[in-house]
Write an enzyme that holds these catalytic residues in place. Structure first.
Site, short mmCIF file in Angstrom:
data_model
loop_
_atom_site.label_atom_id
_atom_site.label_comp_id
_atom_site.label_asym_id
_atom_site.label_seq_id
_atom_site.Cartn_x
_atom_site.Cartn_y
_atom_site.Cartn_z
CB CYS A 159 -0.97 -0.01 1.19
SG CYS A 159 -0.22 0.22 2.80
NE ARG A 175 -4.73 1.56 1.42
CZ ARG A 175 -4.60 2.25 0.31
NH1 ARG A 175 -5.49 2.13 -0.65
NH2 ARG A 175 -3.57 3.06 0.14
CG ASP A 231 -5.57 5.08 2.47
OD1 ASP A 231 -5.53 4.65 3.64
OD2 ASP A 231 -4.64 5.74 1.97
#
Length: 146
Positions: A10, A16, A117
């Protein structure tokens, strides 16, 4: 080729990809898993909400330390799964020798959506992101060698 090592990527490696790493590591898939961030500040902890949400799924991020994406990590991995299409494209451009093993987590799970996100969001936002990640991980056909 059977997949033995998966790298999840990420942006900052605090939300994440660490959540995806912990959730995948908690499953009985037989793969080693690591995570990294394209702009990670090495050594930082996972976001507090990410730690809480992962714990709710029976996993932990208590020992997580952010790691920046490197060519060595890409070489280690059999598959590299990013959280967004843009991330996959950027890594393919920066590391063309590894482009054949880079895709999104959603693509590996049979979808085309980006993983949202949650950075800066509330606990429910992190729960939604973890649910989205878990849904993609559940769709992957682990026994078919990916």
């Amino acid at each position: 080729m059977a997949v033995k090592r998966v790298l999840l990527v990420c942006t900052g490696n605090t939300c994440r990809s660490p959540m995806a790493e912990a959730l995948l590591a908690a499953k009985e898939t037989g793969v080693e898993v690591k995570s990294a961030g394209m702009q990670a500040l090495a050594g930082g902890p996972a976001a507090p909400h990410a730690r809480i949400v992962v714990r709710e799924h029976g996993a932990t991020l208590d020992e997580h330390h952010a790691e920046r994406l490197t060519g060595a990590l890409l070489a280690w991995a059999d598959r590299v799964w990013t959280m967004t299409q843009a991330q996959a494209l950027q890594i393919k451009q920066q590391y063309p020798a590894h482009e054949n093993k880079i895709t999104t987590l959603a693509s590996a799970g049979g979808s085309h959506e980006d993983i949202a996100d949650p950075v800066g969001g509330d606990l429910d936002e992190y729960r939604r992101t973890a649910g989205q990640i878990n849904q993609m991980l559940e769709r992957i056909e682990w026994r078919k060698g990916l």
